[in-house]
Enzyme design. Sequence first.
Site, PDB file in Angstrom:
ATOM      1  N   SER A  91       0.857  -1.183   0.000  1.00 31.02           N
ATOM      2  CA  SER A  91       0.000   0.000   0.000  1.00 31.02           C
ATOM      3  C   SER A  91       0.887   1.224   0.000  1.00 31.02           C
ATOM      4  CB  SER A  91      -0.910   0.013   1.232  1.00 31.02           C
ATOM      5  OG  SER A  91      -1.404   1.324   1.479  1.00 31.02           O
ATOM      6  N   GLY A  92       0.628   2.155  -0.918  1.00 30.64           N
ATOM      7  CA  GLY A  92       1.424   3.365  -0.966  1.00 30.64           C
ATOM      8  C   GLY A  92       1.234   4.251   0.247  1.00 30.64           C
ATOM      9  N   SER A  93      -0.033   4.512   0.632  1.00 29.02           N
ATOM     10  CA  SER A  93      -0.277   5.400   1.771  1.00 29.02           C
ATOM     11  C   SER A  93       0.273   4.800   3.061  1.00 29.02           C
ATOM     12  CB  SER A  93      -1.777   5.690   1.913  1.00 29.02           C
ATOM     13  OG  SER A  93      -2.516   4.505   2.125  1.00 29.02           O
ATOM     14  N   GLY A 259      -2.065   5.113  -2.930  1.00 30.08           N
ATOM     15  CA  GLY A 259      -0.874   4.957  -3.751  1.00 30.08           C
ATOM     16  C   GLY A 259      -1.059   3.921  -4.839  1.00 30.08           C
ATOM     17  N   THR A 260      -1.674   2.772  -4.482  1.00 29.76           N
ATOM     18  CA  THR A 260      -1.858   1.725  -5.488  1.00 29.76           C
ATOM     19  C   THR A 260      -2.879   2.157  -6.541  1.00 29.76           C
ATOM     20  OG1 THR A 260      -3.348   0.662  -3.886  1.00 29.76           O
ATOM     21  CG2 THR A 260      -1.124  -0.247  -4.101  1.00 29.76           C
TER      22      THR A 260
END
Length: 348
Positions: A91-93, A259-260
């Site tokens: 996960s980006g965040s 993010g994804t």
Amino acid sequence: MSHELTLQLLDTHAGGDVSRIVIGGIDPLPGDTVRQQMEYLENDADGLRKLLLGEPYGIPEMSVDLIVPACDARAQMGYIIMEVMGYPIYSGSNTICTATALLETGLIPKREGIQHFTLESPAGLVKIEARVENGVVEAITCGGLPSYIDTHRATIHVPEVGDVTYSIAYSGGFYALVDAAELGFSLKREEERALAECAHRIVEAIQARSGFSHYTLGDVGPLPFLHFMGPVEQIADDFYRSRSTTYVHPGVICRSTTGTGTSARLALMHYEGTIKPGDRLETVSLRETGFIGQFIEAREAGGKHQVVENTITGKSYVLARSEIVVNCEDPMVDCGGLHHILASRHQS
């Protein structure tokens, strides 16, 4: 044995999505990789996720990230992501929040200027670039997972919605990508509930039609996510902006663009030939927060996919530092899948 057990937390958010970082109170987990440790939590100790995302301690819209020692010698630390839908491998965040928490707690020493380090996620190694100004972590840039388009502009009939055109991207999980305007949305905050209801119907319909398989991971479960795309505005020769929002679970729209989700957009833009290496896309949420994705390069993988290498940049803010008390005698608390991994369980 004490009935009161404790966990040390740092609550953060990136783009509005709250990530609760567990920095102490959990025993070392079995497993030779962070991925194996994640699988142990998923199969044998899911109580930690349920405790911190449910009443009375949390809400489903939050995420939890457990800091663990890295298993790979090339990484400084590891982390495991927990969300209401389970255990995403990336996960980006959550990565932005975890990297910030590691710097703010001193688990990774903070240095002024630009610094680089590597984290081990369940998806593998993640390179981090942190920008620190006057002691403040102003930005984190992390590698997004290699992303690609599985399905381009298919159509499905969705009860109570109508005919929906969608694409499917993989960017750490499979995403349905839909045009918000085609479904009557302008991506304003007051549409949040209607967006969640619409997304749920579309996701259910796609799940009933087919599953999706990653070219190396194989079956990673039913389609979980849907990303609503607003119009793309060109701000400069190499910079674009688009309103966006991501559905992740029945009733749950992420506060950030994710993010994804941003990586998935980059994969679609490359597939459609609208961006070139070096170009950036800022996705803007219902709450006017944003992440910036950068298209690095594309390569062929799996014999048929154009895989997009990318990075995600955002800023995380610290909300609270706390120690929570877990009382297993509390009728609101279920320690069944938790008690055996709490470091304080031997206290008397």
